[in-house]
Design a protein around this motif. Structure first.
Motif, PDB file in Angstrom:
ATOM      1  N   ARG B  96      46.610 -30.273 -55.466  1.00 47.27           N
ATOM      2  CA  ARG B  96      47.226 -31.669 -55.822  1.00 47.27           C
ATOM      3  C   ARG B  96      46.114 -32.454 -56.407  1.00 47.27           C
ATOM      4  NH1 ARG B  96      49.782 -36.441 -52.211  1.00 47.27           N
ATOM      5  NH2 ARG B  96      49.440 -38.059 -53.498  1.00 47.27           N
ATOM      6  N   ALA B  99      47.108 -35.628 -58.105  1.00 49.72           N
ATOM      7  CA  ALA B  99      48.103 -35.613 -59.381  1.00 49.72           C
ATOM      8  C   ALA B  99      49.194 -36.344 -58.992  1.00 49.72           C
ATOM      9  CB  ALA B  99      48.020 -34.241 -59.711  1.00 49.72           C
ATOM     10  N   VAL B 100      50.152 -36.763 -59.761  1.00 52.69           N
ATOM     11  CA  VAL B 100      51.457 -37.289 -59.310  1.00 52.69           C
ATOM     12  C   VAL B 100      52.364 -36.087 -59.364  1.00 52.69           C
ATOM     13  CG1 VAL B 100      53.296 -38.635 -59.996  1.00 52.69           C
ATOM     14  CG2 VAL B 100      50.941 -39.728 -60.105  1.00 52.69           C
ATOM     15  N   SER B 101      52.256 -35.281 -60.555  1.00 52.43           N
ATOM     16  CA  SER B 101      53.161 -34.225 -60.740  1.00 52.43           C
ATOM     17  C   SER B 101      52.687 -33.042 -60.079  1.00 52.43           C
ATOM     18  CB  SER B 101      53.510 -34.020 -62.063  1.00 52.43           C
ATOM     19  OG  SER B 101      54.242 -32.929 -62.237  1.00 52.43           O
ATOM     20  N   SER B 102      53.531 -31.874 -59.447  1.00 54.76           N
ATOM     21  CA  SER B 102      52.899 -30.506 -59.061  1.00 54.76           C
ATOM     22  C   SER B 102      53.388 -29.433 -60.175  1.00 54.76           C
ATOM     23  CB  SER B 102      53.638 -30.233 -57.586  1.00 54.76           C
ATOM     24  OG  SER B 102      55.049 -30.387 -57.920  1.00 54.76           O
ATOM     25  N   TYR B 103      53.925 -30.077 -61.171  1.00 58.98           N
ATOM     26  CA  TYR B 103      54.545 -28.981 -62.182  1.00 58.98           C
ATOM     27  C   TYR B 103      53.462 -27.967 -62.637  1.00 58.98           C
ATOM     28  CZ  TYR B 103      56.356 -26.976 -66.396  1.00 58.98           C
ATOM     29  OH  TYR B 103      56.923 -26.034 -67.334  1.00 58.98           O
ATOM     30  N   ASN B 104      52.306 -28.298 -62.615  1.00 64.14           N
ATOM     31  CA  ASN B 104      51.247 -27.294 -63.076  1.00 64.14           C
ATOM     32  C   ASN B 104      50.419 -26.655 -61.774  1.00 64.14           C
ATOM     33  OD1 ASN B 104      51.413 -27.585 -65.912  1.00 64.14           O
ATOM     34  ND2 ASN B 104      50.191 -29.525 -65.577  1.00 64.14           N
TER      35      ASN B 104
END
Lengths: 110, 118
Positions: B96, B99-104
């Motif tokens: 994490r 990060a806000v997004s876990s897409y990567n």
């Protein structure tokens, strides 16, 4: 409230056929839309994922189609194989909190 | 490279007892999430730990608590067990770093602990 609704609950497909699983979501703030594959006795494994600014993503025999206006996305498995027999879950994360569909048990007949 | 490991694999407990489940994240991951998967259902989010703090929580009672250690491993504790707590408990890790997004950095799941409450 169920955030992600998945259908069908189960699916039987002949080898070489196309398997299609659908999901609908409510929250337009979802970040991206992954599909997970789970075999008996195992944890879910990421299969393929799509971002909402893309309408389709293809990886090998697996394709996600995304319809933002309808708030729906689907998984297509081309040339389905007996080894694809598993349970498939759609999911949608919101600030790293994942909401999963109820699952589709796929059985590919040889 | 070891993936997410969970212990024990199976556990049988009696109503009213307490249980502790353990999880070691995938190498390089700093965030651990716990999910409950009832038979024939999708995983339900319990909570997430990052930097040794609970960051998010799902719709689960306070009987469910957790901990994350400095080495990023985690424990899930359930007190006053009910029959309805019988399920597969899944641990998932990701990277994490705020990060806000876990897409990567998608979730990597362990194979779970099957808890049976009698």
């Amino acid at each position: 409230q169920q955030q992600v609704k998945q259908s069908p609950q189960s699916l039987i497909v002949q080898k070489g056929g196309i398997s299609i699983i659908n999901c609908a979501y409510e929250n337009t703030a979802f970040d991206y839309f992954p599909w997970y594959q789970q075999f008996p006795g195992k944890g879910p494994a990421l299969l393929i994922a799509i971002r909402p600014d893309v309408s389709e993503k293809k990886e090998g025999r697996f394709t996600i189609s995304f319809n933002k206006s309808a708030k729906q996305f689907s998984l297509h498995i081309m040339d389905s194989q007996p080894g694809d027999s598993a349970t498939y879950f759609c999911a949608a994360p919101y600030f790293n909190k994942f909401y999963f569909g109820s699952g589709t048990k796929l059985n590919v007949k040889p | 490279d070891a993936g997410v490991t969970q212990s024990p694999t199976h556990l049988i407990k009696t109503r009213g007892q307490q249980v502790t489940l353990r999880c070691s994240p995938k190498s390089g991951h700093d965030t651990v999430s716990w999910y409950q998967q009832a038979l024939g259902q999708g995983p339900q989010f319990i909570f997430q730990y990052y930097e040794e703090e609970e960051r998010q929580r799902g719709n689960f009672p306070d009987r469910f608590s957790g901990h994350q250690f400095p080495n990023y491993s985690s424990e899930l504790n359930v007190n006053a067990l009910l029959l309805g707590d019988s399920a597969l408990y899944l641990c998932a890790s990701s990277f994490r770093q705020g990060a806000v997004s876990s897409y990567n950095s998608p979730l990597h799941f362990g194979n779970g602990t099957r808890l049976t409450v009698t």
